[in-house]
Design a protein around this motif. Structure first.
Motif, PDB file in Angstrom:
ATOM      1  N   MET A 139       0.820  -1.202   0.000  1.00  0.00           N
ATOM      2  CA  MET A 139       0.000   0.000   0.000  1.00  0.00           C
ATOM      3  C   MET A 139       0.862   1.263   0.000  1.00  0.00           C
ATOM      4  O   MET A 139       1.830   1.329   0.754  1.00  0.00           O
ATOM      5  N   ASN A 140       0.553   2.216  -0.915  1.00  0.00           N
ATOM      6  CA  ASN A 140       1.285   3.479  -0.955  1.00  0.00           C
ATOM      7  C   ASN A 140       0.866   4.348   0.238  1.00  0.00           C
ATOM      8  O   ASN A 140      -0.284   4.358   0.624  1.00  0.00           O
ATOM      9  N   ASN A 141       1.806   5.098   0.833  1.00  0.00           N
ATOM     10  CA  ASN A 141       1.472   5.857   2.030  1.00  0.00           C
ATOM     11  C   ASN A 141       0.914   7.254   1.781  1.00  0.00           C
ATOM     12  O   ASN A 141       0.731   8.008   2.716  1.00  0.00           O
ATOM     13  N   LEU A 142       0.698   7.581   0.500  1.00  0.00           N
ATOM     14  CA  LEU A 142       0.075   8.875   0.213  1.00  0.00           C
ATOM     15  C   LEU A 142      -1.410   8.752   0.595  1.00  0.00           C
ATOM     16  O   LEU A 142      -2.076   7.803   0.182  1.00  0.00           O
ATOM     17  N   LEU A 143      -1.907   9.713   1.385  1.00  0.00           N
ATOM     18  CA  LEU A 143      -3.280   9.593   1.895  1.00  0.00           C
ATOM     19  C   LEU A 143      -4.315   9.407   0.771  1.00  0.00           C
ATOM     20  O   LEU A 143      -5.210   8.575   0.860  1.00  0.00           O
ATOM     21  N   LYS A 144      -4.114  10.176  -0.308  1.00  0.00           N
ATOM     22  CA  LYS A 144      -5.037  10.111  -1.446  1.00  0.00           C
ATOM     23  C   LYS A 144      -5.106   8.666  -1.998  1.00  0.00           C
ATOM     24  O   LYS A 144      -6.190   8.162  -2.317  1.00  0.00           O
ATOM     25  N   SER A 145      -3.943   8.020  -2.098  1.00  0.00           N
ATOM     26  CA  SER A 145      -3.953   6.653  -2.642  1.00  0.00           C
ATOM     27  C   SER A 145      -4.631   5.698  -1.673  1.00  0.00           C
ATOM     28  O   SER A 145      -5.305   4.749  -2.095  1.00  0.00           O
ATOM     29  N   LEU A 146      -4.465   5.984  -0.372  1.00  0.00           N
ATOM     30  CA  LEU A 146      -5.115   5.113   0.617  1.00  0.00           C
ATOM     31  C   LEU A 146      -6.638   5.147   0.487  1.00  0.00           C
ATOM     32  O   LEU A 146      -7.309   4.142   0.694  1.00  0.00           O
ATOM     33  N   ILE A 147      -7.147   6.321   0.129  1.00  0.00           N
ATOM     34  CA  ILE A 147      -8.605   6.432  -0.047  1.00  0.00           C
ATOM     35  C   ILE A 147      -9.041   5.493  -1.175  1.00  0.00           C
ATOM     36  O   ILE A 147     -10.009   4.736  -1.035  1.00  0.00           O
ATOM     37  N   TYR A 148      -8.299   5.502  -2.297  1.00  0.00           N
ATOM     38  CA  TYR A 148      -8.678   4.653  -3.428  1.00  0.00           C
ATOM     39  C   TYR A 148      -8.458   3.175  -3.127  1.00  0.00           C
ATOM     40  O   TYR A 148      -9.281   2.338  -3.489  1.00  0.00           O
ATOM     41  N   ASP A 149      -7.357   2.863  -2.427  1.00  0.00           N
ATOM     42  CA  ASP A 149      -7.141   1.465  -2.019  1.00  0.00           C
ATOM     43  C   ASP A 149      -8.296   1.000  -1.128  1.00  0.00           C
ATOM     44  O   ASP A 149      -8.829  -0.092  -1.287  1.00  0.00           O
ATOM     45  N   GLY A 150      -8.663   1.884  -0.201  1.00  0.00           N
ATOM     46  CA  GLY A 150      -9.748   1.554   0.745  1.00  0.00           C
ATOM     47  C   GLY A 150     -11.053   1.329   0.018  1.00  0.00           C
ATOM     48  O   GLY A 150     -11.771   0.365   0.272  1.00  0.00           O
ATOM     49  N   LYS A 151     -11.335   2.210  -0.935  1.00  0.00           N
ATOM     50  CA  LYS A 151     -12.586   2.088  -1.689  1.00  0.00           C
ATOM     51  C   LYS A 151     -12.634   0.725  -2.377  1.00  0.00           C
ATOM     52  O   LYS A 151     -13.657   0.028  -2.358  1.00  0.00           O
ATOM     53  N   LYS A 152     -11.482   0.326  -2.974  1.00  0.00           N
ATOM     54  CA  LYS A 152     -11.424  -0.939  -3.713  1.00  0.00           C
ATOM     55  C   LYS A 152     -11.641  -2.119  -2.750  1.00  0.00           C
ATOM     56  O   LYS A 152     -12.482  -2.995  -2.988  1.00  0.00           O
ATOM     57  N   ILE A 153     -10.908  -2.108  -1.644  1.00  0.00           N
ATOM     58  CA  ILE A 153     -11.010  -3.214  -0.673  1.00  0.00           C
ATOM     59  C   ILE A 153     -12.451  -3.345  -0.170  1.00  0.00           C
ATOM     60  O   ILE A 153     -13.016  -4.434  -0.090  1.00  0.00           O
ATOM     61  N   LEU A 154     -13.052  -2.202   0.156  1.00  0.00           N
ATOM     62  CA  LEU A 154     -14.400  -2.244   0.738  1.00  0.00           C
ATOM     63  C   LEU A 154     -15.444  -2.639  -0.307  1.00  0.00           C
ATOM     64  O   LEU A 154     -16.314  -3.470  -0.032  1.00  0.00           O
ATOM     65  N   SER A 155     -15.332  -2.059  -1.527  1.00  0.00           N
ATOM     66  CA  SER A 155     -16.384  -2.382  -2.504  1.00  0.00           C
ATOM     67  C   SER A 155     -16.295  -3.842  -2.934  1.00  0.00           C
ATOM     68  O   SER A 155     -17.319  -4.492  -3.133  1.00  0.00           O
ATOM     69  N   GLU A 156     -15.065  -4.383  -3.002  1.00  0.00           N
ATOM     70  CA  GLU A 156     -14.933  -5.802  -3.380  1.00  0.00           C
ATOM     71  C   GLU A 156     -15.557  -6.730  -2.340  1.00  0.00           C
ATOM     72  O   GLU A 156     -15.944  -7.851  -2.642  1.00  0.00           O
ATOM     73  N   SER A 157     -15.651  -6.246  -1.091  1.00  0.00           N
ATOM     74  CA  SER A 157     -16.272  -7.113  -0.077  1.00  0.00           C
ATOM     75  C   SER A 157     -17.760  -6.814   0.083  1.00  0.00           C
ATOM     76  O   SER A 157     -18.420  -7.303   1.008  1.00  0.00           O
ATOM     77  N   GLY A 158     -18.287  -5.953  -0.799  1.00  0.00           N
ATOM     78  CA  GLY A 158     -19.741  -5.722  -0.813  1.00  0.00           C
ATOM     79  C   GLY A 158     -20.203  -4.551   0.032  1.00  0.00           C
ATOM     80  O   GLY A 158     -21.404  -4.372   0.238  1.00  0.00           O
ATOM     81  N   LYS A 200     -21.515  -1.053   0.648  1.00  0.00           N
ATOM     82  CA  LYS A 200     -22.116  -0.002  -0.187  1.00  0.00           C
ATOM     83  C   LYS A 200     -21.457   1.317   0.216  1.00  0.00           C
ATOM     84  O   LYS A 200     -20.945   1.429   1.322  1.00  0.00           O
ATOM     85  N   ASN A 201     -21.519   2.334  -0.598  1.00  0.00           N
ATOM     86  CA  ASN A 201     -20.878   3.631  -0.297  1.00  0.00           C
ATOM     87  C   ASN A 201     -19.412   3.445   0.115  1.00  0.00           C
ATOM     88  O   ASN A 201     -18.948   4.037   1.096  1.00  0.00           O
ATOM     89  N   ALA A 202     -18.695   2.609  -0.632  1.00  0.00           N
ATOM     90  CA  ALA A 202     -17.322   2.257  -0.244  1.00  0.00           C
ATOM     91  C   ALA A 202     -16.410   3.483  -0.159  1.00  0.00           C
ATOM     92  O   ALA A 202     -15.581   3.576   0.749  1.00  0.00           O
ATOM     93  N   MET A 203     -16.585   4.439  -1.077  1.00  0.00           N
ATOM     94  CA  MET A 203     -15.727   5.632  -1.055  1.00  0.00           C
ATOM     95  C   MET A 203     -15.950   6.436   0.235  1.00  0.00           C
ATOM     96  O   MET A 203     -14.998   6.804   0.922  1.00  0.00           O
ATOM     97  N   ASP A 204     -17.213   6.685   0.557  1.00  0.00           N
ATOM     98  CA  ASP A 204     -17.520   7.455   1.789  1.00  0.00           C
ATOM     99  C   ASP A 204     -16.985   6.729   3.020  1.00  0.00           C
ATOM    100  O   ASP A 204     -16.432   7.342   3.929  1.00  0.00           O
ATOM    101  N   GLU A 205     -17.181   5.419   3.033  1.00  0.00           N
ATOM    102  CA  GLU A 205     -16.742   4.661   4.208  1.00  0.00           C
ATOM    103  C   GLU A 205     -15.221   4.647   4.320  1.00  0.00           C
ATOM    104  O   GLU A 205     -14.666   4.739   5.417  1.00  0.00           O
ATOM    105  N   ALA A 206     -14.530   4.528   3.165  1.00  0.00           N
ATOM    106  CA  ALA A 206     -13.056   4.526   3.200  1.00  0.00           C
ATOM    107  C   ALA A 206     -12.559   5.853   3.773  1.00  0.00           C
ATOM    108  O   ALA A 206     -11.684   5.890   4.641  1.00  0.00           O
ATOM    109  N   ARG A 207     -13.148   6.948   3.309  1.00  0.00           N
ATOM    110  CA  ARG A 207     -12.753   8.279   3.814  1.00  0.00           C
ATOM    111  C   ARG A 207     -13.004   8.383   5.317  1.00  0.00           C
ATOM    112  O   ARG A 207     -12.173   8.872   6.077  1.00  0.00           O
ATOM    113  N   LEU A 208     -14.178   7.892   5.731  1.00  0.00           N
ATOM    114  CA  LEU A 208     -14.539   7.992   7.158  1.00  0.00           C
ATOM    115  C   LEU A 208     -13.593   7.164   8.036  1.00  0.00           C
ATOM    116  O   LEU A 208     -13.148   7.604   9.100  1.00  0.00           O
ATOM    117  N   ILE A 209     -13.271   5.957   7.550  1.00  0.00           N
ATOM    118  CA  ILE A 209     -12.376   5.091   8.330  1.00  0.00           C
ATOM    119  C   ILE A 209     -10.996   5.760   8.475  1.00  0.00           C
ATOM    120  O   ILE A 209     -10.414   5.793   9.563  1.00  0.00           O
TER     121      ILE A 209
END
Ligand SMILES: C[S@@+](CC[C@H](N)C(=O)[O-])C[C@H]1O[C@@H](n2cnc3c(N)ncnc32)[C@H](O)[C@@H]1O
Length: 285
Positions: free
Chosen positions: A1-20, A22-31
């Motif tokens: 995982m890249n340590n740039l915060l922006k990339s973490l948001i996209y990594d998070g969105k991908k991880i969360l949406s792949e596990s089902g 919903k609102n993976a982007m919002d949740e990744a940002r919140l986490i």
């Protein structure tokens, strides 16, 4: 995982949406925001900055917890309800937005009682979010309150929330199987009891069936067991002109009304939530 915060948001969105999730982007940002304990503004200004590997490991750990179905509130131990943040854990029901209707209607009815100190009882207090929200909305010293629950572990969390909001003088707690240890009468009794049919629990979302305590969900074979118990005893604990306000589940209005009417109560309030489901019902004797 890249340590740039922006990339973490996209990594998070991908991880969360792949596990089902919903609102993976919002949740990744919140986490990320909650893990780093940043405000929205700090979070926005940090997006092109690097964070430490320790921080990114904690964020990754929390993403993985979320993919298992753990609600964000239970990852961080806090949940917003009626504009306040309550302490929660696996031993209490995650406060639900639809329960805010019971808070609003209770406050409305408490305001109608003039010129006297009011006594309020909550059955199945859980985290305390309901009764604490009510007390915080009312004038000092207008209400004295008791919250009961059968779960010691839930009472422990309710106690922490009472301290958090400095309500030790106004709100007492007691372990009780509904009314078993309650000996007083009250002007207002409220409850959001367990009302899911036992056979439906296996079909609930995983954040509910794995992370809310079974004792907070299980309403017995027909979902109505707790209403029957409460209706049987509440009449001995209502003062003159006393009222009882209850949250009910989808499609339960006719059965709950019947249970209470057969025991001599009259319905005086029936209110739908934002989804159009009759969610709160009120009875008097
Ligand atoms: C649906 S949860 C509501 C929690 C909280 N009031 C809320 O609205 O978020 C129901 C609560 O009732 C409690 N409960 C279940 N059976 C009970 C019983 N026999 N006597 C007292 N409380 C009970 C559970 O432990 C749980 O805290």
């Amino acid at each position: 995982m890249n340590n740039l915060l922006k990339s973490l948001i996209y990594d998070g969105k991908k991880i969360l949406s792949e596990s089902g999730v919903k609102n993976a982007m919002d949740e990744a940002r919140l986490i990320i925001k909650k893990t780093l304990k940043k405000t929205e503004l700090e979070f926005i200004t940090l997006q092109n900055k690097k964070i430490s590997s320790k921080q990114s490991n904690s964020i990754l750990h929390n993403f993985i917890e979320r993919t298992k179905g753990k609600p964000i509130s239970k990852i961080f131990g806090l949940k917003e309800f009626f504009s306040n943040e309550f302490i929660v854990n696996k031993n209490v029901l995650d406060p639900r937005p639809e329960t805010e209707l019971l808070v609003e209607l209770t406050i409305k009815n408490l305001f109608k009682i003039k010129d006297k100190k009011i006594s309020l009882l909550e059955l199945g207090v859980g985290s305390g979010c309901l009764i604490i929200s009510i007390l915080l909305s009312l004038k000092k010293n207008k209400v004295s309150a008791l919250g009961v629950d059968i779960s010691n572990k839930a009472l422990d969390i309710a106690g922490k929330n009472i301290k958090k909001f400095n309500l030790e003088k106004k709100l007492k707690l007691k372990k009780s199987d509904w009314f078993s240890e309650v000996h007083e009468k009250f002007d207002v009794i409220i409850s959001n009891p367990p009302y899911i049919k036992t056979s439906d629990i296996k079909d609930l979302d995983k954040d509910v069936k794995f992370y809310d305590p079974l004792i907070a969900l299980n309403g017995g074979f027909n979902g109505l067991r707790c209403f029957e118990r409460i209706a049987t005893d509440a009449k001995f604990h209502l003062k003159q002109n006393g009222i009882i306000l209850l949250e009910i589940g989808f499609g339960q209005i006719n059965s709950v009304k019947k249970i209470f009417e057969e025991m001599g109560y009259k319905i005086f309030l029936k209110e739908k939530d934002l989804q159009g489901i009759t969610r709160v019902v009120g009875f008097k004797l």
